[in-house]
Design a protein around this motif. Sequence first.
Motif, short mmCIF file in Angstrom:
data_model
loop_
_atom_site.label_atom_id
_atom_site.label_comp_id
_atom_site.label_asym_id
_atom_site.label_seq_id
_atom_site.Cartn_x
_atom_site.Cartn_y
_atom_site.Cartn_z
N GLU A 65 13.53 15.43 5.96
CA GLU A 65 13.87 14.53 7.07
C GLU A 65 12.65 13.64 7.31
O GLU A 65 11.63 13.77 6.61
N MET A 66 12.74 12.80 8.32
CA MET A 66 11.65 11.84 8.53
C MET A 66 10.32 12.55 8.83
O MET A 66 9.28 12.25 8.26
N TRP A 67 10.36 13.50 9.76
CA TRP A 67 9.10 14.11 10.21
C TRP A 67 9.02 15.58 9.81
O TRP A 67 8.19 16.32 10.35
N ARG A 68 9.89 16.06 8.93
CA ARG A 68 9.85 17.47 8.58
C ARG A 68 10.45 17.72 7.21
O ARG A 68 11.44 17.08 6.82
N ALA A 77 0.84 -1.21 0.00
CA ALA A 77 0.00 0.00 0.00
C ALA A 77 0.87 1.25 0.00
O ALA A 77 0.37 2.36 -0.28
N ASP A 78 2.16 1.09 0.35
CA ASP A 78 3.11 2.22 0.29
C ASP A 78 2.58 3.44 1.05
O ASP A 78 2.53 4.56 0.54
N LEU A 101 10.95 8.43 5.10
CA LEU A 101 12.15 9.19 4.66
C LEU A 101 12.29 9.11 3.14
O LEU A 101 12.51 10.13 2.48
N ARG A 102 12.11 7.91 2.59
CA ARG A 102 12.23 7.76 1.12
C ARG A 102 11.18 8.63 0.44
O ARG A 102 11.47 9.36 -0.50
N LYS A 103 9.93 8.59 0.93
CA LYS A 103 8.85 9.34 0.28
C LYS A 103 9.06 10.85 0.43
O LYS A 103 8.74 11.62 -0.47
N ASN A 104 9.61 11.28 1.56
CA ASN A 104 9.80 12.73 1.76
C ASN A 104 10.89 13.28 0.84
O ASN A 104 10.84 14.45 0.46
N GLN A 105 11.85 12.43 0.47
CA GLN A 105 12.94 12.89 -0.41
C GLN A 105 12.39 13.48 -1.71
O GLN A 105 12.93 14.43 -2.25
#
Length: 436
Positions: free
Chosen positions: A423-426, A320-321, A366-370
Motif C-alpha cells: 500500500e502507499m505507506w505500508r 530523481a524518482d 505506490l508504484r515503487k512499493n509494488q
Amino acid sequence: MFTFFIITFGCQMNKSDSERIAGLLISLGGVEAGGPDKSDLVLLNTCSVRKSAEDRIFGQIHNLKQLKNTRPDLIIGITGCLPGRDKDGALRRQFSNVDLFFPITDLPKLADKLIDLGLIKAGAQNSAINYWEIIPRFRNTYQAMVPIQFGCNNFCAYCIVPFARGRETNRPMADILCEVRDLASRGFLEIQLLGQVVNNYQAPDAKNFSFADLLLKINQIEGINRIQFVSVDPQYIDDEMIEALALPKIMNYLHLAVQSGSNEILKKMNRKYTVGKFLKIAEKIRKIRPDIALGTDIIVGFPGETENDFQKTVELYKSADFDIAYLAQYSPRPGTAAAHWADDVPHLEKERRWRVLQNLMEEIVLRKNQKYVGQTVEVLVERCVDANKNIYVGNSREYKLVEFESGVDVIGKIVKVRINKAEMWRLTGINDCGIK
Ligand code: SF4
C-alpha cells in the motif's frame, strides 16, 4: 525524588536531545511520569523550523498554564530551538509564567537551575560538564540515536537552525566510536548518526578523518547490524562518501534534502549545488546501490518561486524518482535572510503546489512499493500493533514500514518477512523464516 514529563517537538535531533534530557533528570533522582498532570516538572523541547511548529507550542503552553493554575508548584520549562533563537529575550518575556527557559546548549547547567527552583538539593549535580557527556535514556534497547555534530554553518536562507542551535561543532570520533562500541556490547542493533550536515563531519580529534572514515569504522563494530544517518547535504557528497554507501551495514535508504528543482531558487536559498549536480549524485549513488530508496525534503512557495520554477521542481521529482519526500509550504522564520524578502507566493497557491507534489509523491510511492510484492525483506521489529492478532511492525532496510503476523514476540529482533501486499505507506507480509 521528583517526577518529570518531556514533550518533544520536531526533528530527530530534538528526539535525541530529549533522550539526553531524560537521562540527565534520571541521574538527578527524577522519575519519568505518565503525563503533565502527574509531574512536578514538565519540559517542552521545542522546534522552530516552521511557524506551524511554534503555534503548537504556544497551544501547549496555554494548556499547561491551566494546569499550573490548579497546581502552582508545577515547574514548567522550555528548551530546544525556541529559546535558542530568542536572541533579544522577546520570547522569554512572552512566557513570563514559565519557570525555565534555556537553549539546549545549556543542558549541562540544568541541575543548577533545578536547585535554584528548589526541586533538587544542592550536591545532586550530575558530573557531566558538556552536552556529549550526558548519558541518554534511549527509547528502546535495540535502536540508538547517536549525535555526531551540533549546529550548522550553512545559513540556508529559510533556516532557523544556525540561529537556534549555533555554529557547527563536531564530536570527537573517539567518543562516538566508544559510545557505539558500548551500545553494540549492550545488544543495540541499529545506530542512527545525527547532525544537521553529517556528511560535513570532520573529527576534531583526528586529522583528515571524514564522515566516510567514521562509517567505515562503525561498519567494523561487531553486533551493529544497521547504520543510518541524517541530515545529508548534497553539496558535501563526494566519491569517498558514495563508496562508503556500499558498506554492508549501511541502510538501503538515504535522505537527500534537495528543497527545490529550480537553480534560481536554490541560489536564493543559499543551497550550494545545482539540479544537474544533484541528479549526477543520485545517479552515482544508484550505481553503487541500484535498489536504494531515496528520500528528500522540498519547500514550495519560497519567495520569488514562479510557476516555471515550481514545474522544474515537479520535473526534478520525477527524474530523481524519490521514494518519499517531506513537503513543506514556505513560512518566514524570524532572523533568517529570507525573512527580509516579500513572502510573495499566496497561501492558496502554496497549498496548490503542495497538493500537486503530494499527489505525485503518493502515485510514485505506490508504484515503487509494488515492486516489493513477492520479495523477502529484513525488518527490525519495533512494536506490536495488535496483541490479539499478533501483528507486529518495523522498518525494512529501505525504511519501509512493514506489518506482519508472528506467533512469537519479535520486538527488537531482525526478522525476514515475505511481502504479499503493498500500500502507499505500508508493506504487509508473512514472517515465514523465524528470527534472523
Ligand atoms: S544545512 Fe541549511 S537547512 Fe540544514 S540545518 Fe543547516 S542551515 Fe538549516
